[in-house]
Write a protein that holds these residues in place. Structure first.
Motif, PDB file in Angstrom:
ATOM      1  N   VAL A  72       0.846  -1.203   0.000  1.00 39.12           N
ATOM      2  CA  VAL A  72       0.000   0.000   0.000  1.00 39.12           C
ATOM      3  C   VAL A  72       0.885   1.257   0.000  1.00 39.12           C
ATOM      4  O   VAL A  72       0.619   2.220  -0.725  1.00 39.12           O
ATOM      5  CB  VAL A  72      -1.000  -0.016   1.176  1.00 39.12           C
ATOM      6  N   ASN A  73       1.961   1.247   0.785  1.00 42.59           N
ATOM      7  CA  ASN A  73       2.893   2.382   0.755  1.00 42.59           C
ATOM      8  C   ASN A  73       3.438   2.578  -0.666  1.00 42.59           C
ATOM      9  O   ASN A  73       3.604   3.692  -1.141  1.00 42.59           O
ATOM     10  CB  ASN A  73       4.057   2.169   1.733  1.00 42.59           C
ATOM     11  N   LEU A  74       3.673   1.450  -1.358  1.00 42.47           N
ATOM     12  CA  LEU A  74       4.173   1.507  -2.738  1.00 42.47           C
ATOM     13  C   LEU A  74       3.120   2.115  -3.673  1.00 42.47           C
ATOM     14  O   LEU A  74       3.429   2.902  -4.568  1.00 42.47           O
ATOM     15  CB  LEU A  74       4.513   0.076  -3.173  1.00 42.47           C
ATOM     16  N   LYS A  75       1.869   1.778  -3.421  1.00 40.65           N
ATOM     17  CA  LYS A  75       0.773   2.336  -4.214  1.00 40.65           C
ATOM     18  C   LYS A  75       0.728   3.860  -4.083  1.00 40.65           C
ATOM     19  O   LYS A  75       0.571   4.581  -5.073  1.00 40.65           O
ATOM     20  CB  LYS A  75      -0.566   1.780  -3.676  1.00 40.65           C
ATOM     21  N   PHE A  76       0.869   4.328  -2.839  1.00 39.93           N
ATOM     22  CA  PHE A  76       0.892   5.778  -2.595  1.00 39.93           C
ATOM     23  C   PHE A  76       2.088   6.394  -3.340  1.00 39.93           C
ATOM     24  O   PHE A  76       1.957   7.431  -3.997  1.00 39.93           O
ATOM     25  CB  PHE A  76       1.041   6.078  -1.087  1.00 39.93           C
ATOM     26  N   ALA A  77       3.253   5.744  -3.225  1.00 42.90           N
ATOM     27  CA  ALA A  77       4.469   6.306  -3.835  1.00 42.90           C
ATOM     28  C   ALA A  77       4.331   6.368  -5.361  1.00 42.90           C
ATOM     29  O   ALA A  77       4.725   7.353  -5.996  1.00 42.90           O
ATOM     30  CB  ALA A  77       5.682   5.478  -3.432  1.00 42.90           C
ATOM     31  N   ARG A  78       3.742   5.311  -5.950  1.00 40.21           N
ATOM     32  CA  ARG A  78       3.574   5.305  -7.421  1.00 40.21           C
ATOM     33  C   ARG A  78       2.703   6.476  -7.857  1.00 40.21           C
ATOM     34  O   ARG A  78       2.995   7.137  -8.862  1.00 40.21           O
ATOM     35  CB  ARG A  78       2.931   3.993  -7.873  1.00 40.21           C
ATOM     36  N   ARG A  79       1.649   6.722  -7.099  1.00 45.09           N
ATOM     37  CA  ARG A  79       0.754   7.812  -7.478  1.00 45.09           C
ATOM     38  C   ARG A  79       1.481   9.154  -7.383  1.00 45.09           C
ATOM     39  O   ARG A  79       1.392   9.977  -8.275  1.00 45.09           O
ATOM     40  CB  ARG A  79      -0.487   7.801  -6.581  1.00 45.09           C
ATOM     41  N   VAL A  80       2.226   9.337  -6.299  1.00 45.60           N
ATOM     42  CA  VAL A  80       2.944  10.606  -6.139  1.00 45.60           C
ATOM     43  C   VAL A  80       3.991  10.749  -7.242  1.00 45.60           C
ATOM     44  O   VAL A  80       4.153  11.830  -7.826  1.00 45.60           O
ATOM     45  CB  VAL A  80       3.586  10.707  -4.735  1.00 45.60           C
ATOM     46  N   ALA A  81       4.670   9.650  -7.562  1.00 44.19           N
ATOM     47  CA  ALA A  81       5.711   9.695  -8.604  1.00 44.19           C
ATOM     48  C   ALA A  81       5.115  10.144  -9.943  1.00 44.19           C
ATOM     49  O   ALA A  81       5.762  10.851 -10.715  1.00 44.19           O
ATOM     50  CB  ALA A  81       6.365   8.329  -8.742  1.00 44.19           C
ATOM     51  N   GLN A  82       3.860   9.755 -10.190  1.00 46.46           N
ATOM     52  CA  GLN A  82       3.205  10.129 -11.463  1.00 46.46           C
ATOM     53  C   GLN A  82       2.858  11.607 -11.521  1.00 46.46           C
ATOM     54  O   GLN A  82       2.894  12.213 -12.581  1.00 46.46           O
ATOM     55  CB  GLN A  82       1.879   9.372 -11.611  1.00 46.46           C
ATOM     56  N   ILE A  83       2.495  12.175 -10.386  1.00 44.63           N
ATOM     57  CA  ILE A  83       1.894  13.517 -10.447  1.00 44.63           C
ATOM     58  C   ILE A  83       2.803  14.656  -9.994  1.00 44.63           C
ATOM     59  O   ILE A  83       2.540  15.804 -10.306  1.00 44.63           O
ATOM     60  CB  ILE A  83       0.590  13.597  -9.619  1.00 44.63           C
ATOM     61  N   ALA A  84       3.868  14.342  -9.237  1.00 44.88           N
ATOM     62  CA  ALA A  84       4.674  15.442  -8.676  1.00 44.88           C
ATOM     63  C   ALA A  84       5.502  16.103  -9.777  1.00 44.88           C
ATOM     64  O   ALA A  84       6.132  15.422 -10.576  1.00 44.88           O
ATOM     65  CB  ALA A  84       5.598  14.908  -7.587  1.00 44.88           C
TER      66      ALA A  84
ATOM     67  N   ILE B  25       9.489   6.666  -2.464  1.00 46.45           N
ATOM     68  CA  ILE B  25       9.389   7.778  -3.422  1.00 46.45           C
ATOM     69  C   ILE B  25      10.790   8.252  -3.826  1.00 46.45           C
ATOM     70  O   ILE B  25      11.018   8.626  -4.978  1.00 46.45           O
ATOM     71  CB  ILE B  25       8.487   8.937  -2.903  1.00 46.45           C
ATOM     72  N   ARG B  26      11.740   8.182  -2.898  1.00 49.04           N
ATOM     73  CA  ARG B  26      13.112   8.583  -3.261  1.00 49.04           C
ATOM     74  C   ARG B  26      13.680   7.670  -4.341  1.00 49.04           C
ATOM     75  O   ARG B  26      14.360   8.120  -5.260  1.00 49.04           O
ATOM     76  CB  ARG B  26      14.022   8.569  -2.033  1.00 49.04           C
ATOM     77  N   GLU B  27      13.370   6.375  -4.231  1.00 48.32           N
ATOM     78  CA  GLU B  27      13.878   5.435  -5.238  1.00 48.32           C
ATOM     79  C   GLU B  27      13.284   5.744  -6.614  1.00 48.32           C
ATOM     80  O   GLU B  27      13.945   5.632  -7.631  1.00 48.32           O
ATOM     81  CB  GLU B  27      13.538   3.994  -4.839  1.00 48.32           C
ATOM     82  N   MET B  28      12.015   6.154  -6.624  1.00 51.29           N
ATOM     83  CA  MET B  28      11.356   6.416  -7.917  1.00 51.29           C
ATOM     84  C   MET B  28      11.668   7.803  -8.446  1.00 51.29           C
ATOM     85  O   MET B  28      11.772   7.993  -9.652  1.00 51.29           O
ATOM     86  CB  MET B  28       9.833   6.317  -7.752  1.00 51.29           C
ATOM     87  N   ARG B  29      11.720   8.785  -7.525  1.00 51.16           N
ATOM     88  CA  ARG B  29      11.862  10.179  -7.954  1.00 51.16           C
ATOM     89  C   ARG B  29      12.915  10.901  -7.095  1.00 51.16           C
ATOM     90  O   ARG B  29      12.564  11.701  -6.209  1.00 51.16           O
ATOM     91  CB  ARG B  29      10.507  10.890  -7.818  1.00 51.16           C
ATOM     92  N   PRO B  30      14.211  10.646  -7.378  1.00 46.88           N
ATOM     93  CA  PRO B  30      15.246  11.276  -6.536  1.00 46.88           C
ATOM     94  C   PRO B  30      15.302  12.794  -6.662  1.00 46.88           C
ATOM     95  O   PRO B  30      15.970  13.449  -5.870  1.00 46.88           O
ATOM     96  CB  PRO B  30      16.544  10.629  -7.025  1.00 46.88           C
TER      97      PRO B  30
END
Ligand code: GDG
Length: 482
Positions: free
Chosen positions: A127-139, A159-164
């Motif tokens: 679920v934390n990953l789900k939140f991070a994926r969504r933020v990575a898409q929109i930030a 989120i750091r791993e996806m969007r440093p």
């Protein structure tokens, strides 16, 4: 909000959403969820047109935002609300089990109530990953993210791993326990590593910061500088600070001064005075960390030891049901009702009842009006990150006549030194302190309330937000200039 501090973009991430859609029959109602964090961050996001990502938990949430996004506030849309939808299994594993039956009781040092399972942790992580994926898409690029609490302990690292490129702050609203307790979490290293994904980590009190830094040193063996509040994670530095949360005291003062609420408050006071009764109040979610049963035991002791208060003190206890999916919470709620009835049976005389038990949520203006009218409030938490009720009571006491009895183990006791403190497990001490508070002359009660009111004026919820958001903005600028 000083303009130099205002970020250009911000994504707020919380478990609870700021606007929730609930269905009754065919009618859908959109409600703004109450609470300090929403009332501070919602105006900021409206101003800068940011975004908010949260679990879409309302019964009509999917219907009103079929693709998971909608603009809010409803009548003058300013920012994007992204709803993360969860299956019943996800809600159970992430929210009911890992967060509310694991991290919540453990952080409040109630180890016998704590249960962890690897299965629940996997769901929590997913679920934390789900939140991070969504933020990575929109930030937006080089934007800033402000995430919250024990529901999202792994989010910052993900989120750091996806969007440093994103700067991030995470605020932990509840206590951080000593390492001897925290290590009982089988995933304690993953949790700490997850939080250290943030650039800025905020806690309620210096004690929480200290306990967290010990968990970093002992659990992960990462270098820590206590004087600077810095943890070194590879090439990065994480700032770990105490940012005590607060309330919007000016809004509360205005609320209790409106003719409707001032009238309601006066009427309650007149009635109490006519009956020659001092009025006490408590307001809590029905949570075992709030010490509700311990407070009832202390009230029982108080009326037994000081019979002169029978027919002279009435205690209005507002207990709001919460987390009713979890068995312990249902049992507690029932026990609160039983104990209140038992005390009432034992002491009631004529029309007088020692305990007035209100089992539903009251609207905020009326609640603040009750705080204004009351002679005393009792906050009896066994442990509490801060406890906003304590600060709200002081804020609403515009006539400066009441007293606050405050558990010495609530985070708020760190700041509100003019309250009457007690140990929530010592019913005798609790009863004595109440007696002492009620016999304190008005001039001294007034002085104490004034000191605490000034303190809250100097540090409001907006100061809390501005301190974190401007530190975050400085990090975001640094990232953008690299
Ligand atoms: C967590 C931490 C930390 C309660 N009943 C009614 C009602 N409330 C409002 C209160 C207050 C809020 O709910 C409760 O805030 P607390 O701070 O006391 O406690 P938690 O919910 O456990 O919050 C805590 C907080 O996060 C913030 O960081 O202080 O330590 O555990 O605002 O007024 N509001 C209305 N009707 C009710 O019946 N309208």
């Amino acid at each position: 909000m000083g303009s130099q501090n205002t970020p250009r973009s911000l994504v707020v991430v919380t478990n609870r959403e700021p606007y929730i859609d609930e269905k009754t029959g065919q009618t859908v109602r959109r409600l703004q969820t109450a609470g300090g964090v929403v009332s501070a961050l919602d105006p900021l996001l409206q101003k800068i047109h940011g975004a908010w990502v949260a679990w879409g938990s309302g019964s009509a949430d999917r219907q009103t935002a079929p693709h998971g996004m909608m603009m809010v506030p409803p009548h003058a849309p300013q920012y994007e609300l992204h709803r993360v939808f969860l299956s019943p299994e996800e809600v159970n594993g992430y929210y009911n089990r890992y967060a509310n039956q694991g991290l919540w009781p453990l952080s409040h040092m109630l180890i016998e109530r704590t249960q962890f399972s690897r299965e629940a942790f996997h769901i929590y992580r997913a679920v934390n990953l789900k939140f991070a994926r969504r933020v990575a898409q929109i930030a937006p690029e080089h934007g800033a993210v402000f995430s919250h609490d024990y529901h999202l302990a792994l989010f910052a690292r993900l989120i750091r791993e996806m969007r440093p490129d994103l700067a991030s702050a995470h605020f932990w609203h509840i206590p951080w326990p000593p390492f001897a307790i925290f290590r009982l979490c089988p995933q304690h290293q993953e949790i700490v590593r997850g939080l250290l994904g943030a650039d800025i980590l905020g806690f309620q009190t210096p004690q929480d910061v200290d306990n967290f830094l010990t968990a970093v040193e002992r659990g992960l063996k990462y270098p820590v500088s206590r004087e600077d509040g810095v943890v070194v994670v590879g090439q990065r530095q994480v700032q770990v600070r105490a940012y005590p949360i607060s309330v919007d005291i000016t809004a509360i003062e205005h609320m209790v001064a409106t003719p409707r609420i001032a009238r309601w408050s006066r009427a309650i006071r007149h009635r109490a005075q006519k009956e020659n009764v001092m009025l006490g109040i408590s307001v809590d979610r029905a949570d075992y960390t709030k010490g509700i049963l311990q407070r009832l035991a202390a009230l029982d002791k108080f009326f037994e030891r000081y019979p002169q208060y029978r027919e002279r003190v009435s205690f209005l206890q507002v207990v709001v049901p919460t987390r009713t999916e979890v068995r312990e919470y249902r049992t507690l709620y029932q026990k609160v009702t039983e104990d209140s009835e038992r005390i009432n049976l034992k002491y009631s005389r004529n029309a007088w009842r020692p305990i007035i038990h209100v089992r539903r949520s009251l609207d905020r203006p009326r609640l603040m009006g009750l705080f204004r009218a009351a002679d005393f409030a009792m906050v009896s938490s066994l442990f509490d990150g801060m406890n906003l009720v304590a600060k709200e009571f002081i804020s609403a006491q515009v006539d400066n006549h009441g007293v606050l009895l405050l558990s010495e183990t609530a985070g708020a006791a760190n700041e509100l030194e003019e309250a009457f403190n007690f140990n929530p497990l010592d019913a005798g001490n609790f009863a004595e302190q109440l007696h002492q508070a009620l016999t304190t002359p008005l001039a001294e009660r007034s002085r104490r309330i004034r000191v605490m009111r000034e303190q809250i004026h100097r540090h409001t919820i907006y100061d809390w937000m501005n301190h974190i958001v401007s530190a975050l903005e400085a990090v975001a600028k640094d990232y953008a200039s690299r």
